[in-house]
Motif scaffolding. Structure first.
Motif, PDB file in Angstrom:
ATOM      1  N   GLN A 109      13.794   5.920  -9.243  1.00  0.00           N
ATOM      2  CA  GLN A 109      14.043   6.430  -7.896  1.00  0.00           C
ATOM      3  C   GLN A 109      12.812   7.113  -7.315  1.00  0.00           C
ATOM      4  O   GLN A 109      12.647   7.181  -6.123  1.00  0.00           O
ATOM      5  N   THR A 110      11.937   7.636  -8.196  1.00  0.00           N
ATOM      6  CA  THR A 110      10.788   8.381  -7.694  1.00  0.00           C
ATOM      7  C   THR A 110       9.634   7.447  -7.296  1.00  0.00           C
ATOM      8  O   THR A 110       8.671   7.877  -6.718  1.00  0.00           O
ATOM      9  N   ARG A 111       9.764   6.172  -7.632  1.00  0.00           N
ATOM     10  CA  ARG A 111       8.674   5.270  -7.285  1.00  0.00           C
ATOM     11  C   ARG A 111       8.637   5.030  -5.780  1.00  0.00           C
ATOM     12  O   ARG A 111       9.650   4.823  -5.146  1.00  0.00           O
ATOM     13  N   LYS A 112       7.424   5.054  -5.262  1.00  0.00           N
ATOM     14  CA  LYS A 112       7.250   4.877  -3.831  1.00  0.00           C
ATOM     15  C   LYS A 112       6.911   3.413  -3.586  1.00  0.00           C
ATOM     16  O   LYS A 112       5.954   2.897  -4.136  1.00  0.00           O
ATOM     17  N   MET A 113       7.720   2.708  -2.796  1.00  0.00           N
ATOM     18  CA  MET A 113       7.453   1.294  -2.606  1.00  0.00           C
ATOM     19  C   MET A 113       7.429   0.924  -1.131  1.00  0.00           C
ATOM     20  O   MET A 113       7.900  -0.109  -0.722  1.00  0.00           O
ATOM     21  N   THR A 114       6.912   1.829  -0.346  1.00  0.00           N
ATOM     22  CA  THR A 114       6.947   1.579   1.084  1.00  0.00           C
ATOM     23  C   THR A 114       5.586   1.124   1.593  1.00  0.00           C
ATOM     24  O   THR A 114       5.490   0.241   2.425  1.00  0.00           O
ATOM     25  N   ASP A 115       4.523   1.723   1.057  1.00  0.00           N
ATOM     26  CA  ASP A 115       3.192   1.436   1.587  1.00  0.00           C
ATOM     27  C   ASP A 115       2.736   0.040   1.217  1.00  0.00           C
ATOM     28  O   ASP A 115       3.009  -0.448   0.136  1.00  0.00           O
ATOM     29  N   GLU A 167       3.208  -0.879  -2.455  1.00  0.00           N
ATOM     30  CA  GLU A 167       2.685   0.040  -3.465  1.00  0.00           C
ATOM     31  C   GLU A 167       3.726   0.285  -4.562  1.00  0.00           C
ATOM     32  O   GLU A 167       4.898   0.525  -4.284  1.00  0.00           O
ATOM     33  N   ASN A 168       3.272   0.178  -5.794  1.00  0.00           N
ATOM     34  CA  ASN A 168       4.090   0.438  -6.995  1.00  0.00           C
ATOM     35  C   ASN A 168       5.183  -0.594  -7.261  1.00  0.00           C
ATOM     36  O   ASN A 168       5.998  -0.388  -8.153  1.00  0.00           O
ATOM     37  N   GLU A 169       5.214  -1.652  -6.483  1.00  0.00           N
ATOM     38  CA  GLU A 169       6.273  -2.618  -6.762  1.00  0.00           C
ATOM     39  C   GLU A 169       5.850  -3.610  -7.844  1.00  0.00           C
ATOM     40  O   GLU A 169       4.654  -3.796  -8.114  1.00  0.00           O
ATOM     41  N   PHE A 170       6.847  -4.216  -8.444  1.00  0.00           N
ATOM     42  CA  PHE A 170       6.621  -5.301  -9.384  1.00  0.00           C
ATOM     43  C   PHE A 170       6.980  -6.582  -8.641  1.00  0.00           C
ATOM     44  O   PHE A 170       8.150  -6.920  -8.491  1.00  0.00           O
ATOM     45  N   LEU A 171       5.944  -7.250  -8.139  1.00  0.00           N
ATOM     46  CA  LEU A 171       6.165  -8.464  -7.352  1.00  0.00           C
ATOM     47  C   LEU A 171       5.933  -9.688  -8.232  1.00  0.00           C
ATOM     48  O   LEU A 171       4.897  -9.798  -8.884  1.00  0.00           O
ATOM     49  N   VAL A 172       6.897 -10.588  -8.235  1.00  0.00           N
ATOM     50  CA  VAL A 172       6.747 -11.826  -9.001  1.00  0.00           C
ATOM     51  C   VAL A 172       6.494 -12.991  -8.047  1.00  0.00           C
ATOM     52  O   VAL A 172       7.217 -13.185  -7.072  1.00  0.00           O
ATOM     53  N   LEU A 173       5.440 -13.745  -8.341  1.00  0.00           N
ATOM     54  CA  LEU A 173       5.184 -15.001  -7.629  1.00  0.00           C
ATOM     55  C   LEU A 173       5.714 -16.098  -8.519  1.00  0.00           C
ATOM     56  O   LEU A 173       5.231 -16.299  -9.636  1.00  0.00           O
ATOM     57  N   PHE A 174       6.746 -16.766  -8.024  1.00  0.00           N
ATOM     58  CA  PHE A 174       7.443 -17.756  -8.836  1.00  0.00           C
ATOM     59  C   PHE A 174       7.247 -19.128  -8.204  1.00  0.00           C
ATOM     60  O   PHE A 174       7.495 -19.317  -7.019  1.00  0.00           O
ATOM     61  N   GLY A 175       6.811 -20.082  -9.010  1.00  0.00           N
ATOM     62  CA  GLY A 175       6.630 -21.412  -8.432  1.00  0.00           C
ATOM     63  C   GLY A 175       6.537 -22.474  -9.506  1.00  0.00           C
ATOM     64  O   GLY A 175       6.259 -22.167 -10.665  1.00  0.00           O
ATOM     65  N   PRO A 176       6.745 -23.738  -9.107  1.00  0.00           N
ATOM     66  CA  PRO A 176       6.680 -24.833 -10.085  1.00  0.00           C
ATOM     67  C   PRO A 176       5.259 -25.057 -10.597  1.00  0.00           C
ATOM     68  O   PRO A 176       4.302 -24.499 -10.058  1.00  0.00           O
ATOM     69  N   HIS A 196      -6.757  -5.535   0.626  1.00  0.00           N
ATOM     70  CA  HIS A 196      -6.360  -4.581  -0.412  1.00  0.00           C
ATOM     71  C   HIS A 196      -6.649  -3.194   0.149  1.00  0.00           C
ATOM     72  O   HIS A 196      -7.803  -2.904   0.468  1.00  0.00           O
ATOM     73  N   ASN A 197      -5.635  -2.392   0.289  1.00  0.00           N
ATOM     74  CA  ASN A 197      -5.755  -1.084   0.951  1.00  0.00           C
ATOM     75  C   ASN A 197      -6.442  -1.212   2.307  1.00  0.00           C
ATOM     76  O   ASN A 197      -7.258  -0.373   2.695  1.00  0.00           O
ATOM     77  N   GLY A 198      -6.134  -2.309   3.002  1.00  0.00           N
ATOM     78  CA  GLY A 198      -6.672  -2.512   4.349  1.00  0.00           C
ATOM     79  C   GLY A 198      -8.064  -3.116   4.382  1.00  0.00           C
ATOM     80  O   GLY A 198      -8.572  -3.430   5.451  1.00  0.00           O
ATOM     81  N   ASN A 199      -8.696  -3.288   3.201  1.00  0.00           N
ATOM     82  CA  ASN A 199     -10.051  -3.855   3.175  1.00  0.00           C
ATOM     83  C   ASN A 199     -10.003  -5.313   2.711  1.00  0.00           C
ATOM     84  O   ASN A 199      -9.225  -5.643   1.812  1.00  0.00           O
ATOM     85  N   GLN A 200     -10.870  -6.103   3.303  1.00  0.00           N
ATOM     86  CA  GLN A 200     -10.889  -7.521   2.937  1.00  0.00           C
ATOM     87  C   GLN A 200     -11.331  -7.718   1.490  1.00  0.00           C
ATOM     88  O   GLN A 200     -12.290  -7.089   1.037  1.00  0.00           O
TER      89      GLN A 200
END
Ligand SMILES: Nc1ncnc2c1ncn2[C@@H]1O[C@H](COP(=O)(O)OP(=O)(O)OP(=O)(O)O)[C@@H](O)[C@H]1O
Ligand SMILES: [Mg+2]
Length: 257
Positions: free
Chosen positions: A3-9, A40-49, A74-78
């Motif tokens: 619950q304390t993880r911030k995942m908005t940014d 930020e702080n999320e665990f994003l999975v890229l799933f594909g064949p 990345h953090n607004g920088n190219q």
């Protein structure tokens, strides 16, 4: 803890990203106009064949490979080149064979001249966290495939990157070891609060680990669908909700996109 993880940014973003390779003047379009964010702080999975361009996409996020069109931020920088703020864990971890587990894990901090005291503390912390306590002085040749991947993960974390990019790190492991590694990685991620982008083509692995899954189509890949996974952790792979989502994603894959 979750619950304390911030995942908005917005940590990273892919804007209108396409990628083509040119061999002997012939174009192979691999990725076609991808748009997504990594929070930020999320665990994003890229799933594909298979061969849909997952590694290519991850390498572009890392800055190893350039986009043909579009922009990665990345953090607004190219993102223009590799940077130690983005660590990559590869499908097969290439460890330095002449260095011990400890030597491999502390290699990055050493080259960045991190003070010995902090370096040694961090190195031990991550070796313990990936479950390799007692193997500090072992050489890669003495380790199993799963243990080598653990070293690869400890090494990536020990560099204290802002984002971790993982390319099917458990793809070569047997089912039992793979499951143990998924559990381990989840614990490390919950403990360390880092943004992770994780590539896989295994639905169960994706559902076990992800906060969000981005489903890619066959090559040239587009974003097919996005799934926010709100199931409580650790996930039970025979839970009806888990199985329902598994079916939903399988159906989306089978729908021929
Ligand atoms: N440097 C390159 N030059 C030419 N073609 C390439 C290059 N890198 C990748 N490709 C091609 O791009 C396509 C996508 O490759 P990529 O490795 O990104 O897919 P993938 O989804 O990671 O595959 P896998 O599921 O096998 O890991 C493949 O057809 C591959 O042959
Ligand atoms: Mg790949």
């Amino acid at each position: 803890m979750e619950q304390t993880r911030k995942m908005t940014d917005k940590k990273m973003s892919c804007g209108n990203v396409s990628k083509s390779f040119y061999t002997k003047g012939k174009e192979l379009k691999v990725l076609d106009n991808l748009n997504f964010d990594v929070k930020e702080n999320e665990f994003l999975v890229l799933f594909g064949p298979g061969q849909c361009g997952k590694t290519t996409l991850l390498y572009m996020l890392a800055g190893i490979e350039k986009t043909t069109e579009g922009e990665i931020l990345h953090n607004g920088n190219q993102v223009a080149k590799p940077d130690c703020s983005r660590a990559v864990v590869y499908q097969t971890t290439a460890l330095f064979p002449w260095l011990t587990v400890k030597g491999n894990v502390e290699y990055g901090p050493k080259t960045r001249n991190i003070l010995k005291e902090k370096r040694e503390k961090d190195t031990q912390h991550f070796i313990d966290l990936v479950g390799l306590k007692g193997f500090e002085n072992s050489y890669p040749v003495q380790l199993s495939g799963g243990m080598k991947q653990r070293v690869g993960i400890a090494r990536a974390y020990c560099n204290d990157p802002d984002v971790l990019l993982m390319d099917e790190p458990f793809g070569h492991l047997d089912a039992q070891t793979r499951y143990m590694m998924q559990e381990s990685l989840e614990k490390i991620w919950l403990n360390e609060k880092k943004t992770v982008v994780f590539v896989t083509n295994n639905i169960e692995e994706a559902l076990f680990l992800a906060d969000r899954i981005i489903l890619l189509t066959n090559c040239p890949s587009k974003v097919n669908a996005e799934y926010k996974i709100d199931l409580p952790r650790p996930r039970n792979i025979v839970d009806p909700e888990f199985l329902k989502l598994r079916q939903e994603i399988s159906n989306a894959i089978d729908s021929g996109v």
